[in-house]
Design a protein around this motif. Structure first.
Motif, PDB file in Angstrom:
ATOM      1  N   PRO A   1       0.827  -1.210   0.000  1.00 35.60           N
ATOM      2  CA  PRO A   1       0.000   0.000   0.000  1.00 35.60           C
ATOM      3  C   PRO A   1       0.856   1.253   0.000  1.00 35.60           C
ATOM      4  N   GLY A   2       0.488   2.216  -0.795  1.00 34.26           N
ATOM      5  CA  GLY A   2       1.236   3.456  -0.898  1.00 34.26           C
ATOM      6  C   GLY A   2       2.366   3.395  -1.905  1.00 34.26           C
ATOM      7  N   GLU A   3       2.706   2.187  -2.332  1.00 30.00           N
ATOM      8  CA  GLU A   3       3.810   2.038  -3.278  1.00 30.00           C
ATOM      9  C   GLU A   3       3.464   2.677  -4.612  1.00 30.00           C
ATOM     10  N   ARG A   4       4.439   3.359  -5.154  1.00 25.91           N
ATOM     11  CA  ARG A   4       4.226   3.974  -6.459  1.00 25.91           C
ATOM     12  C   ARG A   4       4.260   2.899  -7.528  1.00 25.91           C
ATOM     13  N   LEU A   5       3.287   2.960  -8.414  1.00 31.54           N
ATOM     14  CA  LEU A   5       3.206   1.970  -9.490  1.00 31.54           C
ATOM     15  C   LEU A   5       3.772   2.600 -10.754  1.00 31.54           C
ATOM     16  N   ALA A   6       5.052   2.484 -10.910  1.00 27.94           N
ATOM     17  CA  ALA A   6       5.715   3.117 -12.048  1.00 27.94           C
ATOM     18  C   ALA A   6       5.418   2.354 -13.330  1.00 27.94           C
ATOM     19  N   GLU A   7       5.253   3.089 -14.393  1.00 31.63           N
ATOM     20  CA  GLU A   7       4.834   2.467 -15.639  1.00 31.63           C
ATOM     21  C   GLU A   7       5.937   1.624 -16.268  1.00 31.63           C
ATOM     22  N   ILE A   8       7.146   2.154 -16.261  1.00 35.90           N
ATOM     23  CA  ILE A   8       8.211   1.489 -17.020  1.00 35.90           C
ATOM     24  C   ILE A   8       8.553   0.118 -16.456  1.00 35.90           C
ATOM     25  N   PRO A   9       8.827  -0.003 -15.161  1.00 36.41           N
ATOM     26  CA  PRO A   9       9.137  -1.357 -14.681  1.00 36.41           C
ATOM     27  C   PRO A   9       7.987  -2.323 -14.860  1.00 36.41           C
ATOM     28  N   ILE A  10       6.764  -1.843 -14.690  1.00 33.87           N
ATOM     29  CA  ILE A  10       5.623  -2.756 -14.827  1.00 33.87           C
ATOM     30  C   ILE A  10       5.436  -3.167 -16.273  1.00 33.87           C
ATOM     31  N   SER A  11       5.580  -2.219 -17.192  1.00 30.93           N
ATOM     32  CA  SER A  11       5.426  -2.587 -18.592  1.00 30.93           C
ATOM     33  C   SER A  11       6.537  -3.551 -19.000  1.00 30.93           C
ATOM     34  N   ALA A  12       7.724  -3.345 -18.466  1.00 35.20           N
ATOM     35  CA  ALA A  12       8.812  -4.270 -18.779  1.00 35.20           C
ATOM     36  C   ALA A  12       8.510  -5.649 -18.190  1.00 35.20           C
ATOM     37  N   ARG A  13       7.986  -5.647 -16.971  1.00 36.75           N
ATOM     38  CA  ARG A  13       7.691  -6.912 -16.303  1.00 36.75           C
ATOM     39  C   ARG A  13       6.624  -7.706 -17.042  1.00 36.75           C
ATOM     40  N   LEU A  14       5.653  -6.999 -17.583  1.00 43.02           N
ATOM     41  CA  LEU A  14       4.546  -7.688 -18.244  1.00 43.02           C
ATOM     42  C   LEU A  14       4.765  -7.814 -19.751  1.00 43.02           C
ATOM     43  N   GLY A  15       5.862  -7.290 -20.236  1.00 46.63           N
ATOM     44  CA  GLY A  15       6.170  -7.485 -21.650  1.00 46.63           C
ATOM     45  C   GLY A  15       5.277  -6.708 -22.581  1.00 46.63           C
ATOM     46  N   ALA A  16       5.107  -5.442 -22.310  1.00 44.30           N
ATOM     47  CA  ALA A  16       4.304  -4.601 -23.204  1.00 44.30           C
ATOM     48  C   ALA A  16       4.847  -3.185 -23.097  1.00 44.30           C
ATOM     49  N   SER A  17       4.286  -2.309 -23.866  1.00 43.55           N
ATOM     50  CA  SER A  17       4.733  -0.927 -23.779  1.00 43.55           C
ATOM     51  C   SER A  17       3.913  -0.205 -22.709  1.00 43.55           C
ATOM     52  N   ARG A  18       4.200   1.052 -22.519  1.00 41.00           N
ATOM     53  CA  ARG A  18       3.543   1.773 -21.440  1.00 41.00           C
ATOM     54  C   ARG A  18       2.076   2.048 -21.748  1.00 41.00           C
ATOM     55  N   THR A  19       1.731   2.142 -23.007  1.00 44.14           N
ATOM     56  CA  THR A  19       0.357   2.527 -23.356  1.00 44.14           C
ATOM     57  C   THR A  19      -0.693   1.570 -22.773  1.00 44.14           C
ATOM     58  N   PRO A  20      -0.630   0.281 -23.044  1.00 46.58           N
ATOM     59  CA  PRO A  20      -1.652  -0.584 -22.437  1.00 46.58           C
ATOM     60  C   PRO A  20      -1.584  -0.609 -20.920  1.00 46.58           C
ATOM     61  N   VAL A  21      -0.395  -0.406 -20.367  1.00 48.18           N
ATOM     62  CA  VAL A  21      -0.295  -0.368 -18.912  1.00 48.18           C
ATOM     63  C   VAL A  21      -1.030   0.853 -18.361  1.00 48.18           C
ATOM     64  N   ARG A  22      -0.839   1.965 -19.027  1.00 48.42           N
ATOM     65  CA  ARG A  22      -1.566   3.179 -18.616  1.00 48.42           C
ATOM     66  C   ARG A  22      -3.067   2.941 -18.642  1.00 48.42           C
ATOM     67  N   LEU A  23      -3.516   2.308 -19.714  1.00 47.10           N
ATOM     68  CA  LEU A  23      -4.939   2.044 -19.850  1.00 47.10           C
ATOM     69  C   LEU A  23      -5.433   1.139 -18.735  1.00 47.10           C
ATOM     70  N   ALA A  24      -4.636   0.132 -18.421  1.00 53.11           N
ATOM     71  CA  ALA A  24      -5.038  -0.782 -17.351  1.00 53.11           C
ATOM     72  C   ALA A  24      -5.105  -0.031 -16.021  1.00 53.11           C
ATOM     73  N   PHE A  25      -4.149   0.845 -15.783  1.00 50.88           N
ATOM     74  CA  PHE A  25      -4.176   1.633 -14.556  1.00 50.88           C
ATOM     75  C   PHE A  25      -5.459   2.448 -14.466  1.00 50.88           C
ATOM     76  N   SER A  26      -5.804   3.048 -15.579  1.00 49.24           N
ATOM     77  CA  SER A  26      -7.026   3.849 -15.583  1.00 49.24           C
ATOM     78  C   SER A  26      -8.236   2.998 -15.214  1.00 49.24           C
ATOM     79  N   THR A  27      -8.311   1.807 -15.783  1.00 48.17           N
ATOM     80  CA  THR A  27      -9.422   0.915 -15.460  1.00 48.17           C
ATOM     81  C   THR A  27      -9.387   0.516 -13.994  1.00 48.17           C
ATOM     82  N   LEU A  28      -8.202   0.195 -13.525  1.00 49.59           N
ATOM     83  CA  LEU A  28      -8.090  -0.229 -12.128  1.00 49.59           C
ATOM     84  C   LEU A  28      -8.419   0.918 -11.176  1.00 49.59           C
TER      85      LEU A  28
END
Lengths: 247, 247
Positions: free
Chosen positions: A23-50
């Motif tokens: 909790p409180g942890e920053r969810l940075a786009e770049i490491p997460i997109s790298a971890r999930l094997g995609a670019s930042r765009t779909p990750v951003r979209l997923a964040f918005s949905t979440l």
DNA sequence: GGGGCCATCATTGCATGCAATTTGCGCAGA
DNA sequence: TCTGCGCAAATTGCATGCAATGATGGCCCC
């Protein structure tokens, strides 16, 4: 995989609900997109949905942070689920069961019977019961024929520990666990009975009462938060400051 | 404007609710982004959010299309709002009003009194009543102290014609319109009374009954769909095939 | 030695490029 | 005239570039 964004969304939600982020942890786009094997765009979209789902919060300085969930919040969401499922049960009772629904419910009941049949509760039996419980609640909501109601319950149940699965005791090995499963199973049975008899008010009341087991489990989880965190990492999503209130 | 995407989201939702797009119409990114003065990225994001809200649907071949709303769907959403607002009213009655809440409710009641005071209903009086009505329902939900309940109602009310504003008759000039406003105002008054007296069950029942006026207005809107479409372009979001059912 | 300020850096939000896919249209054949 | 097919244009989904904003660390001044 239908698309990147749906895959990312599912994976990210899974990670969150498994407690991969504090909790409180920053969810940075770049490491997460790298971890999930995609670019930042779909990750951003997923964040918005979440964020819509209430799982993450948008940080004032931009970006998103992991949310914490207070006990009151979850308790309140469970109460809302009770009211909504109560409405679904009442509607089903009032409108009557369409062909096949009765059989589907009874199949759930017999599945629960066999899962809880033995003297001791096996781990498989517990898994079977969880699966049946999910199915039961999902059917209750789907069969009632009110799409808005279905949507509301789905949105509400996305909060961790508010879904029907959280109704179940997380300590199935203990005798207490099995006893509570027997009680929820009995509640399922009486609920189906009330629906079949077209007793709308009774069905509604039973469904509302049914979620009280979930609230009790939540209380139990809070009391045992220390040891629970090892078994279920998602427990760390609970706001720790609430420990005082649970005392 | 805090950011492009929030501005785009608000503008796009506004356009949709004003009936700028016909049901089934493809919502192409490029013309819309050009129309709103932004690039495709924030528009995509807004579409995703609006899909969560149920206002647009994702097309199987990609992209989004404008949704149509069936009468049953809206009717169901109104019923859900009734149940949720009923829960809010019950909670308020059971928990008691915090300091200031009583005054806020009574301010609404007197505002309604003066809006409906004259013999005939002026357009200003109608506007005042609408504003007060929104405030009343918003307070009911906010004061109850259940965040999950508040979220559920907000999500549910995003469906066109399901929000509290839709409770009001859209034909204020007619004598019928004023009569119905008087009735809803009376319902507000009795609801506040029940809450103050801590009569939870009564408050719940009154809130549930309160939305029946909205359902009646919906029926009226369907019957007068032809002329209504000219006054309120959003009416064309109603699925036309439902005309049969309304007969 | 401590606190505040500045510079550097990372990160976000948005725009745009590019490939894949779909849709729409024209045309030929039955 | 209607139906099926193929092609072309447009559109989407995703990746990435770029500017702006916020965070962080070091340095200077008190």
């Amino acid at each position: 995989m239908r698309s990147q964004q749906s895959r990312i969304l599912v994976q990210l939600r899974d990670l969150i609900l498994k407690g991969a982020f504090a909790p409180g942890e920053r969810l940075a786009e770049i490491p997460i997109s790298a971890r999930l094997g995609a670019s930042r765009t779909p990750v951003r979209l997923a964040f918005s949905t979440l964020e819509q789902e209430g799982l993450v919060a948008s940080s004032p300085g931009g970006g998103f942070v992991m949310r914490a969930f207070t006990r009151k919040e979850i308790d309140d969401a469970i109460a809302v689920r009770g009211v909504l499922e109560g409405m679904a049960a009442r509607l089903l009772a009032e409108n009557g069961l369409a062909p096949g629904m009765k059989e589907a419910f009874e199949e759930c009941l017999t599945a629960g019977d066999s899962a809880l049949g033995g003297d001791a509760l096996s781990l498989d039996g517990y898994a079977d019961y969880v699966e049946m419980n999910d199915r039961f609640h999902e059917m209750l909501v789907r069969f009632c024929g009110n799409a808005a109601l279905q949507r509301s319950i789905e949105v509400n149940s996305r909060l961790p520990f508010a879904a029907a699965s959280a109704t179940l005791p997380m300590h199935p090995a203990s005798g207490d666990g099995r006893r509570w499963l027997l009680i929820t199973h009995h509640q399922h049975r009486t609920l189906v009975e009330a629906i079949q008899r077209r007793e709308g008010t009774r069905a509604q009341a039973l469904a509302i009462e049914h979620v009280e087991v979930a609230r009790m489990n939540l209380r139990f989880a809070y009391e045992k938060a220390r040891e629970g965190a090892e078994v279920a990492p998602a427990m760390r999503l609970l706001a720790p400051s609430e420990d005082r209130e649970s005392a």
